[in-house]
Design a protein around this motif. Structure first.
Motif, mmCIF file in Angstrom:
data_model
loop_
_atom_site.group_PDB
_atom_site.id
_atom_site.type_symbol
_atom_site.label_atom_id
_atom_site.label_comp_id
_atom_site.label_asym_id
_atom_site.label_seq_id
_atom_site.Cartn_x
_atom_site.Cartn_y
_atom_site.Cartn_z
ATOM 1 N N TRP A 1 -4.135 1.402 3.837
ATOM 2 C CA TRP A 1 -3.497 0.997 4.742
ATOM 3 C C TRP A 1 -2.007 0.255 4.242
ATOM 4 O O TRP A 1 -2.100 -0.898 3.618
ATOM 5 C CB TRP A 1 -4.061 0.130 6.001
ATOM 6 N N ASP A 2 -0.835 0.704 4.363
ATOM 7 C CA ASP A 2 0.266 -0.213 4.317
ATOM 8 C C ASP A 2 0.372 -1.238 5.430
ATOM 9 O O ASP A 2 -0.693 -0.870 6.466
ATOM 10 C CB ASP A 2 1.631 0.575 4.433
ATOM 11 N N THR B 1 2.954 -0.233 9.550
ATOM 12 C CA THR B 1 1.835 0.415 10.024
ATOM 13 C C THR B 1 0.928 0.013 10.679
ATOM 14 O O THR B 1 0.390 0.505 11.838
ATOM 15 C CB THR B 1 1.413 1.080 8.626
ATOM 16 N N GLY C 1 9.457 -3.350 4.500
ATOM 17 C CA GLY C 1 8.506 -2.362 3.482
ATOM 18 C C GLY C 1 8.742 -2.513 2.086
ATOM 19 O O GLY C 1 7.888 -2.645 1.414
ATOM 20 N N THR D 1 -5.969 -2.535 2.085
ATOM 21 C CA THR D 1 -4.828 -2.634 2.390
ATOM 22 C C THR D 1 -4.037 -1.946 1.141
ATOM 23 O O THR D 1 -4.794 -2.240 0.191
ATOM 24 C CB THR D 1 -4.299 -4.030 2.876
ATOM 25 N N SER E 1 -0.357 -3.112 0.284
ATOM 26 C CA SER E 1 1.023 -3.502 0.865
ATOM 27 C C SER E 1 1.914 -4.414 -0.144
ATOM 28 O O SER E 1 1.169 -5.101 -1.055
ATOM 29 C CB SER E 1 0.759 -4.402 2.076
ATOM 30 N N LYS F 1 4.598 -0.509 -4.997
ATOM 31 C CA LYS F 1 3.804 -0.001 -4.037
ATOM 32 C C LYS F 1 2.685 1.041 -4.793
ATOM 33 O O LYS F 1 1.602 0.597 -4.560
ATOM 34 C CB LYS F 1 4.438 1.176 -2.994
ATOM 35 N N GLY G 1 1.518 4.985 5.885
ATOM 36 C CA GLY G 1 2.547 4.206 5.525
ATOM 37 C C GLY G 1 3.758 4.739 6.352
ATOM 38 O O GLY G 1 3.725 5.835 6.846
ATOM 39 N N ASP G 2 4.745 4.111 6.248
ATOM 40 C CA ASP G 2 6.150 4.323 7.051
ATOM 41 C C ASP G 2 7.461 4.328 6.373
ATOM 42 O O ASP G 2 8.354 4.385 7.010
ATOM 43 C CB ASP G 2 6.206 3.187 8.147
ATOM 44 N N ASP H 1 5.914 4.230 0.351
ATOM 45 C CA ASP H 1 4.701 4.729 0.327
ATOM 46 C C ASP H 1 4.292 5.965 -0.095
ATOM 47 O O ASP H 1 3.384 6.214 -0.931
ATOM 48 C CB ASP H 1 4.204 4.475 2.005
ATOM 49 N N VAL I 1 -0.168 11.343 2.080
ATOM 50 C CA VAL I 1 0.301 10.438 2.983
ATOM 51 C C VAL I 1 0.349 10.677 4.220
ATOM 52 O O VAL I 1 0.874 11.685 4.717
ATOM 53 C CB VAL I 1 1.598 9.574 2.363
#
Length: 226
Positions: A11-12, A16, A50, A110, A112, A149, A174-175, A179, A190
């Motif tokens: 997970w980002d 997210t 981000g 995570t 991030s 990342k 991710g967004d 990512d 993704v």
């Protein structure tokens, strides 16, 4: 019990799991003012969420590497002053997805570029920390300024493997294009969280898109027929 096409889920965090903009934006404005820079246009502020902040102070604010390092120090001091979990909203439905994935026995981590201590604080504050097998974020201090990342994804995979997790079929949620690009270095698909801060063009190379938490759950967990 539902099953998953993935052996682990990465997970980002910003964009997210969590929307930290209520705290990020006021702190950015304070840092800009301390450098006597004009405040960024409100429409541009989402571009700061981000990517690594050290990078953004150079690319978006035009600071030198030395100035960017000082700006990041000032920004993190403000975050510590305010409390890392303060002014952070959790996206609707996402905690339920995290809990459902954990209940299905799928390990989570995570990945991030937010400092790892901040990631832990946000998850702990929202009773989510215990649902993750591994926490991977940027390192604290000067050493973590340029953590990418791809770096944090690699560390997440290493920590999952150290915990005995099968990482043969991971997926990253991710967004941002960071990512997608970071995951590509490991051949990881993704799922693009459309509720985050990236625009549609950033999702072009993502394997899937999820419009909301319900759509995300359907991509992560498949109900078995009776």
């Amino acid at each position: 019990m539902p099953h998953s096409p993935y052996t682990c889920v990465l997970w980002d965090v910003d964009g997210t799991i969590a929307d930290a903009t209520p705290g990020i934006f006021p702190r950015l404005l304070e840092v800009f003012a301390s450098f006597e820079l004009a405040a960024p246009d409100a429409s541009e502020l989402s571009r700061w969420v981000g990517p690594p902040m050290y990078e953004s102070f150079q690319v978006l604010a035009g600071l030198s590497p030395e100035q960017a390092a000082e700006a990041l120090t000032r920004y993190r001091a403000l975050a510590a002053r305010d409390g890392y979990a303060a002014s952070v909203d959790i996206y609707p439905g996402v905690p339920e997805v995290i809990r459902a994935v954990a209940a299905a026995g799928i390990p989570q981590a995570t990945a991030s570029t937010k400092p790892e201590n901040q990631v832990r604080a946000i998850l702990e504050h929202n009773d989510l920390l215990g649902l993750f097998t591994a926490i991977s974020g940027a390192r604290s201090g000067a050493i973590g300024r340029s953590d990418s990342k791809q770096d944090v994804i690699g560390w997440a995979l290493e920590r999952l493997r150290a915990a005995g997790v099968d990482t043969s079929r991971p997926v990253l949620i991710g967004d941002r294009h960071h990512d997608v690009e970071g995951a590509a270095g490991f051949g990881i698909p993704v799922i693009f969280s459309e509720w985050g801060f990236g625009d549609a063009s950033e999702a072009e190379r993502a394997a899937f898109r999820a419009a909301d938490a319900g759509a995300l759950r359907s991509l992560l967990l498949v109900e078995q027929a009776a």
